[in-house]
Design a protein around this motif. Structure first.
Motif, PDB file in Angstrom:
ATOM      1  N   ARG A   1       0.832  -1.208   0.000  1.00  0.00           N
ATOM      2  CA  ARG A   1       0.000   0.000   0.000  1.00  0.00           C
ATOM      3  C   ARG A   1       0.866   1.257   0.000  1.00  0.00           C
ATOM      4  N   LEU A   2       1.939   1.257   0.780  1.00  0.00           N
ATOM      5  CA  LEU A   2       2.805   2.432   0.835  1.00  0.00           C
ATOM      6  C   LEU A   2       3.447   2.685  -0.533  1.00  0.00           C
ATOM      7  N   GLU A   3       3.870   1.618  -1.198  1.00  0.00           N
ATOM      8  CA  GLU A   3       4.467   1.773  -2.532  1.00  0.00           C
ATOM      9  C   GLU A   3       3.437   2.333  -3.506  1.00  0.00           C
ATOM     10  N   ARG A   4       2.219   1.856  -3.401  1.00  0.00           N
ATOM     11  CA  ARG A   4       1.143   2.294  -4.299  1.00  0.00           C
ATOM     12  C   ARG A   4       0.874   3.785  -4.147  1.00  0.00           C
ATOM     13  N   VAL A   5       0.795   4.248  -2.892  1.00  0.00           N
ATOM     14  CA  VAL A   5       0.539   5.669  -2.645  1.00  0.00           C
ATOM     15  C   VAL A   5       1.742   6.510  -3.066  1.00  0.00           C
ATOM     16  N   ALA A   6       2.961   6.053  -2.708  1.00  0.00           N
ATOM     17  CA  ALA A   6       4.168   6.803  -3.060  1.00  0.00           C
ATOM     18  C   ALA A   6       4.310   6.934  -4.572  1.00  0.00           C
ATOM     19  N   ARG A   7       4.038   5.859  -5.294  1.00  0.00           N
ATOM     20  CA  ARG A   7       4.148   5.898  -6.752  1.00  0.00           C
ATOM     21  C   ARG A   7       3.150   6.877  -7.348  1.00  0.00           C
ATOM     22  N   HIS A   8       1.919   6.839  -6.836  1.00  0.00           N
ATOM     23  CA  HIS A   8       0.918   7.751  -7.381  1.00  0.00           C
ATOM     24  C   HIS A   8       1.250   9.202  -7.024  1.00  0.00           C
ATOM     25  N   LEU A   9       1.771   9.433  -5.824  1.00  0.00           N
ATOM     26  CA  LEU A   9       2.203  10.788  -5.457  1.00  0.00           C
ATOM     27  C   LEU A   9       3.337  11.255  -6.368  1.00  0.00           C
ATOM     28  N   ALA A  10       4.226  10.332  -6.732  1.00  0.00           N
ATOM     29  CA  ALA A  10       5.303  10.686  -7.647  1.00  0.00           C
ATOM     30  C   ALA A  10       4.739  11.084  -9.008  1.00  0.00           C
ATOM     31  N   GLU A  11       3.836  10.270  -9.544  1.00  0.00           N
ATOM     32  CA  GLU A  11       3.215  10.574 -10.838  1.00  0.00           C
ATOM     33  C   GLU A  11       2.458  11.896 -10.770  1.00  0.00           C
ATOM     34  N   PHE A  12       1.724  12.089  -9.681  1.00  0.00           N
ATOM     35  CA  PHE A  12       0.959  13.316  -9.485  1.00  0.00           C
ATOM     36  C   PHE A  12       1.897  14.523  -9.457  1.00  0.00           C
ATOM     37  N   SER A  13       2.993  14.414  -8.711  1.00  0.00           N
ATOM     38  CA  SER A  13       3.938  15.533  -8.577  1.00  0.00           C
ATOM     39  C   SER A  13       4.598  15.855  -9.913  1.00  0.00           C
ATOM     40  N   LEU A  14       5.005  14.827 -10.646  1.00  0.00           N
ATOM     41  CA  LEU A  14       5.661  15.060 -11.931  1.00  0.00           C
ATOM     42  C   LEU A  14       4.721  15.712 -12.939  1.00  0.00           C
ATOM     43  N   SER A  15       3.438  15.430 -12.820  1.00  0.00           N
ATOM     44  CA  SER A  15       2.453  16.012 -13.742  1.00  0.00           C
ATOM     45  C   SER A  15       2.013  17.405 -13.331  1.00  0.00           C
ATOM     46  N   ASN A  16       2.341  17.809 -12.109  1.00  0.00           N
ATOM     47  CA  ASN A  16       1.838  19.086 -11.592  1.00  0.00           C
ATOM     48  C   ASN A  16       2.944  19.980 -11.058  1.00  0.00           C
ATOM     49  N   GLY A  17       4.106  19.931 -11.696  1.00  0.00           N
ATOM     50  CA  GLY A  17       5.163  20.887 -11.405  1.00  0.00           C
ATOM     51  C   GLY A  17       5.940  20.623 -10.138  1.00  0.00           C
ATOM     52  N   GLY A  18       5.922  19.404  -9.613  1.00  0.00           N
ATOM     53  CA  GLY A  18       6.646  19.099  -8.379  1.00  0.00           C
ATOM     54  C   GLY A  18       7.747  18.082  -8.619  1.00  0.00           C
ATOM     55  N   LEU A  19       8.779  18.460  -9.377  1.00  0.00           N
ATOM     56  CA  LEU A  19       9.828  17.518  -9.744  1.00  0.00           C
ATOM     57  C   LEU A  19      10.587  17.002  -8.523  1.00  0.00           C
ATOM     58  N   VAL A  20      10.850  17.871  -7.551  1.00  0.00           N
ATOM     59  CA  VAL A  20      11.599  17.444  -6.357  1.00  0.00           C
ATOM     60  C   VAL A  20      10.811  16.392  -5.583  1.00  0.00           C
ATOM     61  N   ASP A  21       9.524  16.672  -5.337  1.00  0.00           N
ATOM     62  CA  ASP A  21       8.674  15.683  -4.658  1.00  0.00           C
ATOM     63  C   ASP A  21       8.511  14.435  -5.519  1.00  0.00           C
ATOM     64  N   GLY A  22       8.417  14.624  -6.831  1.00  0.00           N
ATOM     65  CA  GLY A  22       8.271  13.484  -7.719  1.00  0.00           C
ATOM     66  C   GLY A  22       9.442  12.527  -7.610  1.00  0.00           C
ATOM     67  N   LEU A  23      10.648  13.075  -7.565  1.00  0.00           N
ATOM     68  CA  LEU A  23      11.844  12.244  -7.435  1.00  0.00           C
ATOM     69  C   LEU A  23      11.876  11.537  -6.091  1.00  0.00           C
ATOM     70  N   ARG A  24      11.523  12.261  -5.036  1.00  0.00           N
ATOM     71  CA  ARG A  24      11.552  11.682  -3.688  1.00  0.00           C
ATOM     72  C   ARG A  24      10.566  10.522  -3.558  1.00  0.00           C
ATOM     73  N   PHE A  25       9.350  10.735  -4.017  1.00  0.00           N
ATOM     74  CA  PHE A  25       8.341   9.674  -3.888  1.00  0.00           C
ATOM     75  C   PHE A  25       8.622   8.514  -4.848  1.00  0.00           C
ATOM     76  N   ALA A  26       9.162   8.818  -6.021  1.00  0.00           N
ATOM     77  CA  ALA A  26       9.504   7.748  -6.964  1.00  0.00           C
ATOM     78  C   ALA A  26      10.596   6.857  -6.390  1.00  0.00           C
ATOM     79  N   HIS A  27      11.560   7.474  -5.729  1.00  0.00           N
ATOM     80  CA  HIS A  27      12.631   6.693  -5.088  1.00  0.00           C
ATOM     81  C   HIS A  27      12.050   5.796  -3.999  1.00  0.00           C
ATOM     82  N   LEU A  28      11.142   6.325  -3.199  1.00  0.00           N
ATOM     83  CA  LEU A  28      10.512   5.531  -2.150  1.00  0.00           C
ATOM     84  C   LEU A  28       9.752   4.352  -2.757  1.00  0.00           C
ATOM     85  N   ALA A  29       8.987   4.610  -3.815  1.00  0.00           N
ATOM     86  CA  ALA A  29       8.208   3.538  -4.445  1.00  0.00           C
ATOM     87  C   ALA A  29       9.124   2.449  -5.006  1.00  0.00           C
TER      88      ALA A  29
END
Length: 433
Positions: free
Chosen positions: A173-201
């Motif tokens: 579940r944590l991977e699922r949420v982190a991955r979606h947060l990464a995708e969400f961040s990358l699509s909405n101008g949050g590259l730093v958060d996108g990288l952080r959550f993608a690494h976690l996933a």
């Protein structure tokens, strides 16, 4: 006796949703959907006649709506009051029925109805002991909000899911949420958060036996690495990702993995590998099933061919001519800008300078989209067109805009590129570099 608000409105709303009715259906010919909305929100107090009409359409007695002490029936079979003697199993079944109904509404294209139904579950049963079902309710609602453009609501729900103890009790579940947060961040101008959550996933998914989950997480991480300039790290993940691909992985995931791995190579100047992987991505796609992915793969393969060898320009132009009608129909701003930039560089190669300027002007005039880092990189490539045309003044302005957007989006790697090329341009005193 007049209805007592807001309890009356809450009961009407819950019964309507459980009956699968829209506000317009409940309103009937005598009322309006907006008036029903005001009643449900407690902002209007209906007359006895209106309350009776609503009760009849909901299949209950007027007294059950009027009484302040009569609660809405617990979740169970429609039209039945199971509040007395309701078991935990009954409640769970009721919640699942509502969740499935909301998902059907979403599949049928009535996302607003689905969101309303999911919200009503959280309003009434948000403290239920069935945490797994409520988790899926919040997850579904976050996705619907995002697809409907309600970015802030979606972000809030995703952050709450990330901090939820139930989420953190499961790596899946944590991977699922982190991955979606990464995708969400990358699509909405949050590259730093996108990288952080993608690494976690990726950290959570890569050691597991679930290859499909690892491919999904790895694809997002490669995307984040490409835009943030982590070339070596991204390439390591891309190589590991491609090595995992097989026919057991659904074709949309295989294609996405190849596309993101190829785009990383494209952004880091490994054009031959980019061409190979974009071609692989195109092989996976059935245009009858995903015309958008097909057009994107054709476009990116054309870029790779242009950059690999000038002898491939005609082939690239043919790909562009196939992709352009699809991209225009889809109307995606980002893809239209990508296409204009590519056609501008193709025109430069052919000596068609007026067309090159036309495409560069179209890129600048097209505006931006939420993925700020992508906008900045596209402006960088547009500035290169103006520079090649000898238009120092325009190139200077577009380079500055590219640097600002890259910095704003967290793409420091490309921000440095923009400033360096601008400095070279100004030092040369001419536009031909």
């Amino acid at each position: 006796m007049l209805a007592t608000q807001p309890a009356f409105g809450r009961r009407v709303r819950a019964l309507r949703l459980r009956a699968g009715m829209s506000q317009a259906a409940l309103a009937g010919p005598e009322l309006s959907a907006s008036y029903v909305s005001l009643i449900e929100s407690g902002k209007r107090e209906p007359s006895p006649e209106v309350a009776t009409a609503l009760a009849e359409r909901l299949g209950v007695t007027p007294e059950s709506l009027q009484s302040e002490h009569t609660d809405v029936p617990e979740h169970g079979a429609e039209g039945k009051d199971t509040s007395n003697g309701s078991t935990g199993a009954d409640e769970r079944i009721g919640l699942m029925e509502l969740l499935l109904r909301a998902r059907r509404e979403e599949e049928e294209g009535t996302s607003d109805m689905a969101a309303e139904l999911l919200t009503s579950i959280l309003d009434k049963d948000g403290r239920s002991s069935h945490r797994d079902v409520l988790w899926e309710v919040r997850w579904s609602l976050a996705r619907i909000h995002e697809s409907s453009g309600r970015v802030d609501e979606s972000r809030l729900l995703l952050w709450r899911l990330l901090d939820d103890d139930y989420t953190r009790s499961s790596a899946e579940r944590l991977e699922r949420v982190a991955r979606h947060l990464a995708e969400f961040s990358l699509s909405n101008g949050g590259l730093v958060d996108g990288l952080r959550f993608a690494h976690l996933a990726w950290t959570l998914a890569e050691p597991r036996q679930d290859t499909a989950a690892a491919v999904r997480a790895g694809t997002v991480l490669v995307n984040a690495c490409a835009w943030s300039g982590h070339e070596r790290w991204g390439r390591e993940v891309a190589d590991a990702l491609v090595a995992r691909l097989s026919d057991k992985i659904p074709w949309p995931q295989r294609s996405a993995a190849y596309r993101e791995s190829a785009r990383l190579c494209l952004l880091t100047d490994d054009y031959p590998q980019a061409r190979t992987w974009f071609a692989k991505a195109l092989e996976q796609i059935d245009p009858q099933k995903d015309i958008n992915a097909w057009a994107e793969a054709e476009y990116y393969l054309a870029i790779a061919e242009v950059l690999v060898d000038q002898d491939l320009d005609d082939q690239a132009a043919e790909r562009v001519s196939r992709a352009r009608p699809v991209i225009e129909v889809l109307g995606h701003t980002s893809m239209l800008v990508h296409l204009a930039v590519l056609e501008g560089h193709l025109a430069l190669r052919r000596g068609e300078y007026d067309r090159a300027r036309l495409m560069a002007d179209a890129s600048v005039a097209a505006g931006s989209w939420p993925a700020t880092h992508e906008v900045g990189v596209n402006q960088l490539w547009t500035a290169r067109i103006y520079r090649a045309l000898g238009d120092t003044a325009t190139a200077t302005g577009v380079y500055r805009r590219a640097a600002e957007l890259c910095e704003q989006g967290g793409a420091a790697y490309f921000c440095a590129y923009a400033w360096r090329e601008l400095a070279e341009l100004l030092a040369s005193g001419s536009g031909d570099g």
